[in-house]
Design a protein around this motif. Structure first.
Motif, mmCIF file in Angstrom:
data_model
loop_
_atom_site.group_PDB
_atom_site.id
_atom_site.type_symbol
_atom_site.label_atom_id
_atom_site.label_comp_id
_atom_site.label_asym_id
_atom_site.label_seq_id
_atom_site.Cartn_x
_atom_site.Cartn_y
_atom_site.Cartn_z
ATOM 1 N N PHE A 19 70.369 42.125 33.261
ATOM 2 C CA PHE A 19 69.222 41.278 32.920
ATOM 3 C C PHE A 19 68.932 39.924 33.669
ATOM 4 C CE2 PHE A 19 66.663 38.552 30.012
ATOM 5 C CZ PHE A 19 65.523 39.064 30.385
ATOM 6 N N VAL A 20 70.114 39.352 33.421
ATOM 7 C CA VAL A 20 70.078 38.078 34.307
ATOM 8 C C VAL A 20 70.040 37.948 35.733
ATOM 9 C CG1 VAL A 20 71.732 35.956 34.656
ATOM 10 C CG2 VAL A 20 71.625 36.978 32.355
ATOM 11 N N ASP A 21 70.776 39.349 36.348
ATOM 12 C CA ASP A 21 70.714 39.563 37.682
ATOM 13 C C ASP A 21 69.166 39.857 38.063
ATOM 14 O OD1 ASP A 21 73.075 40.137 39.532
ATOM 15 O OD2 ASP A 21 71.904 41.806 40.125
ATOM 16 N N MET A 22 68.572 40.639 37.313
ATOM 17 C CA MET A 22 67.175 40.802 37.731
ATOM 18 C C MET A 22 66.223 39.739 37.611
ATOM 19 S SD MET A 22 66.503 44.755 36.619
ATOM 20 C CE MET A 22 64.925 45.033 37.665
ATOM 21 N N ILE A 23 66.461 38.826 36.585
ATOM 22 C CA ILE A 23 65.808 37.412 36.554
ATOM 23 C C ILE A 23 66.251 36.732 37.880
ATOM 24 C CG2 ILE A 23 65.409 35.175 35.427
ATOM 25 C CD1 ILE A 23 64.228 37.693 33.647
ATOM 26 N N LYS A 24 67.216 36.747 38.201
ATOM 27 C CA LYS A 24 67.476 35.640 39.455
ATOM 28 C C LYS A 24 66.778 36.346 40.682
ATOM 29 C CE LYS A 24 72.183 34.024 37.880
ATOM 30 N NZ LYS A 24 72.391 32.959 38.657
ATOM 31 N N ASP A 25 66.890 37.692 40.743
ATOM 32 C CA ASP A 25 66.206 38.535 41.901
ATOM 33 C C ASP A 25 64.882 38.095 41.924
ATOM 34 O OD1 ASP A 25 66.820 41.157 43.770
ATOM 35 O OD2 ASP A 25 64.754 41.307 42.629
ATOM 36 N N TYR A 73 63.216 35.586 40.536
ATOM 37 C CA TYR A 73 63.152 34.125 40.858
ATOM 38 C C TYR A 73 63.128 33.774 42.593
ATOM 39 C CZ TYR A 73 63.648 29.059 40.755
ATOM 40 O OH TYR A 73 63.604 27.466 40.665
ATOM 41 N N SER A 74 64.077 34.696 42.810
ATOM 42 C CA SER A 74 64.410 34.427 44.343
ATOM 43 C C SER A 74 63.017 35.037 45.090
ATOM 44 C CB SER A 74 65.445 35.127 44.988
ATOM 45 O OG SER A 74 65.304 35.702 46.546
ATOM 46 N N ALA A 75 62.377 36.318 44.409
ATOM 47 C CA ALA A 75 61.149 36.957 45.153
ATOM 48 C C ALA A 75 60.294 35.902 45.039
ATOM 49 C CB ALA A 75 60.767 38.121 44.376
ATOM 50 N N GLU A 76 59.869 35.307 43.813
ATOM 51 C CA GLU A 76 58.771 34.367 43.515
ATOM 52 C C GLU A 76 58.682 33.182 44.506
ATOM 53 O OE1 GLU A 76 56.263 35.595 42.284
ATOM 54 O OE2 GLU A 76 56.667 36.327 40.156
ATOM 55 N N THR A 77 60.212 32.499 44.782
ATOM 56 C CA THR A 77 60.274 31.393 45.658
ATOM 57 C C THR A 77 59.978 32.081 47.192
ATOM 58 O OG1 THR A 77 62.050 30.867 44.046
ATOM 59 C CG2 THR A 77 62.105 29.859 46.552
ATOM 60 N N GLN A 78 60.394 33.159 47.377
ATOM 61 C CA GLN A 78 59.954 33.643 48.824
ATOM 62 C C GLN A 78 58.428 33.624 49.181
ATOM 63 O OE1 GLN A 78 62.371 36.747 50.864
ATOM 64 N NE2 GLN A 78 63.652 36.550 48.845
ATOM 65 N N LYS A 133 68.897 30.514 39.831
ATOM 66 C CA LYS A 133 69.270 30.442 41.454
ATOM 67 C C LYS A 133 70.487 31.534 41.374
ATOM 68 C CE LYS A 133 67.322 25.973 42.297
ATOM 69 N NZ LYS A 133 67.262 24.707 42.467
ATOM 70 N N GLY A 134 70.954 31.447 42.832
ATOM 71 C CA GLY A 134 72.183 31.947 43.113
ATOM 72 C C GLY A 134 72.046 33.754 43.884
ATOM 73 N N LYS A 135 70.737 33.956 43.874
ATOM 74 C CA LYS A 135 70.616 35.388 44.317
ATOM 75 C C LYS A 135 69.396 35.289 45.489
ATOM 76 C CE LYS A 135 70.723 40.181 42.340
ATOM 77 N NZ LYS A 135 70.550 40.749 43.645
ATOM 78 N N ALA A 151 64.795 42.937 48.932
ATOM 79 C CA ALA A 151 63.635 43.810 49.171
ATOM 80 C C ALA A 151 62.400 42.664 49.388
ATOM 81 C CB ALA A 151 63.403 44.193 47.709
ATOM 82 N N MET A 152 62.184 41.583 49.027
ATOM 83 C CA MET A 152 61.243 40.711 49.127
ATOM 84 C C MET A 152 61.329 40.001 50.509
ATOM 85 S SD MET A 152 58.251 39.417 48.095
ATOM 86 C CE MET A 152 58.282 39.633 46.332
ATOM 87 N N GLU A 153 62.549 39.946 51.028
ATOM 88 C CA GLU A 153 62.806 39.473 52.384
ATOM 89 C C GLU A 153 62.149 40.627 53.270
ATOM 90 O OE1 GLU A 153 66.571 37.144 53.686
ATOM 91 O OE2 GLU A 153 67.179 38.950 52.522
ATOM 92 N N GLY A 154 62.403 41.886 53.048
ATOM 93 C CA GLY A 154 61.792 43.034 53.598
ATOM 94 C C GLY A 154 60.324 43.062 53.802
ATOM 95 N N LEU A 155 59.906 42.814 52.548
ATOM 96 C CA LEU A 155 58.317 42.931 52.364
ATOM 97 C C LEU A 155 57.618 41.780 53.226
ATOM 98 C CD1 LEU A 155 58.413 43.645 48.651
ATOM 99 C CD2 LEU A 155 57.153 45.201 50.369
ATOM 100 N N VAL A 156 58.236 40.613 53.081
ATOM 101 C CA VAL A 156 57.660 39.382 53.765
ATOM 102 C C VAL A 156 57.890 39.535 55.327
ATOM 103 C CG1 VAL A 156 58.121 37.056 54.450
ATOM 104 C CG2 VAL A 156 58.143 37.668 51.922
ATOM 105 N N GLU A 157 58.874 40.165 55.517
ATOM 106 C CA GLU A 157 59.186 40.709 57.108
ATOM 107 C C GLU A 157 58.085 41.532 57.578
ATOM 108 O OE1 GLU A 157 63.325 41.783 58.183
ATOM 109 O OE2 GLU A 157 62.647 42.775 59.682
ATOM 110 N N GLU A 158 57.640 42.453 56.786
ATOM 111 C CA GLU A 158 56.507 43.416 57.039
ATOM 112 C C GLU A 158 55.167 42.934 57.283
ATOM 113 O OE1 GLU A 158 57.725 47.590 55.386
ATOM 114 O OE2 GLU A 158 55.788 46.671 54.918
ATOM 115 N N ALA A 159 54.910 41.861 56.277
ATOM 116 C CA ALA A 159 53.539 40.984 56.435
ATOM 117 C C ALA A 159 53.668 40.295 57.642
ATOM 118 C CB ALA A 159 53.625 40.239 55.487
#
Lengths: 167, 167
Positions: free
Chosen positions: B10-16, B18-23, B70-72, B76-84
């Motif tokens: 669960f914590v891992d997915m919250i960090k994920d 957080y990274s997605a929203e930040t990106q 933080k820390g993750k 997937a969001m990197e890939g999505l942003v790359e596509e955009a």
């Protein structure tokens, strides 16, 4: 440089999906192998068969459009598969891993639902596109069914067991 | 090695997330800048404000869980942003680019809907998680509303114009 049209965008998205499905045909066997819950393993195996057919449907779409389905690498699916692989290496406890695999798979299904949703909307605007629309609709329905089945396995079986794993 | 539990997942997915929203807070201004249709530009700007709040909600969730958000890095969001970004560099005709930006944004929203859907299901199984569930539910509703608005702009305005751009 030639102006890229709406039709080019459509072709681009079909190629992107073809790359996504191709990547999935390689990732799903690994996910099935790692899944412990029989319903989940069976679900991944069944979805692999569907994915192979979905890839063939995209080949047929490309044939109608007189283009190759190849030539693009779906960066988003690369990221999604990378996440699934991270899950496999980080979560060793079988029930927790099953919950993680479902989470990863549902992200994949949603990616595909969004992408097929867009190409169906686009296809409807093209001429003589009835066969294309029907092929894509068959696939999106399978993706939605897969997503729903994953929710069922998560909520009905996996999560409850996973939540009781102690450190 | 410590066994990683359901709570760790669960914590891992919250960090994920957080990274997605930040990106996304970095990608959305670029997408807004490139959008031509006023409704779309406004939509991206509004969603940027929501994304900033969604990121704050995840900070609050992390605070309740007594972890850092933080820390993750969300691959997937990197890939999505790359596509955009690929879309922006490939499709120069404004109406076609708008259609492409909507497609990219809807993939992002679906990624988030899948991910928040999973963390909400997980959060409900944790003890004393009412505030967390409520925070996450607020966000998923915004993501669903954004997805619906994007469909509206695509089907009501952008696609029709984009389909009439000739090569």
């Amino acid at each position: 440089m030639k102006v890229k049209t709406f039709n080019d965008l459509f072709v681009d998205m079909i190629k992107d999906l073809y790359s996504a499905e191709t990547q999935l045909t390689k990732a799903l066997p690994k996910m099935a192998k790692k899944a412990t819950t029989p319903e989940l393993r069976k679900g991944f195996e069944q979805h692999l068969q569907e994915t192979i057919q979905q890839r063939e449907r995209l080949e047929r779409v490309a044939e109608i459009l007189e283009v190759s389905p190849k030539g693009k690498k779906c960066a988003a699916m690369e990221g999604l598969v990378e996440e699934a692989e991270e899950m496999i290496s980080e979560f060793k406890e079988p029930q927790v891993l099953d919950a993680a695999l479902i989470a990863a798979a549902q992200k994949v299904e949603h990616y595909e639902i969004a992408s097929y949703g867009t190409v169906i909307t686009f296809a409807k605007m093209l001429e003589n596109s009835e066969e294309i629309v029907n092929l894509l609709k068959e696939t999106i329905q399978e993706e939605k069914d897969t997503d729903a089945k994953l929710t069922e396995v998560a909520e009905g079986i996996v999560n409850e067991k996973a939540a009781h794993v102690s450190a």
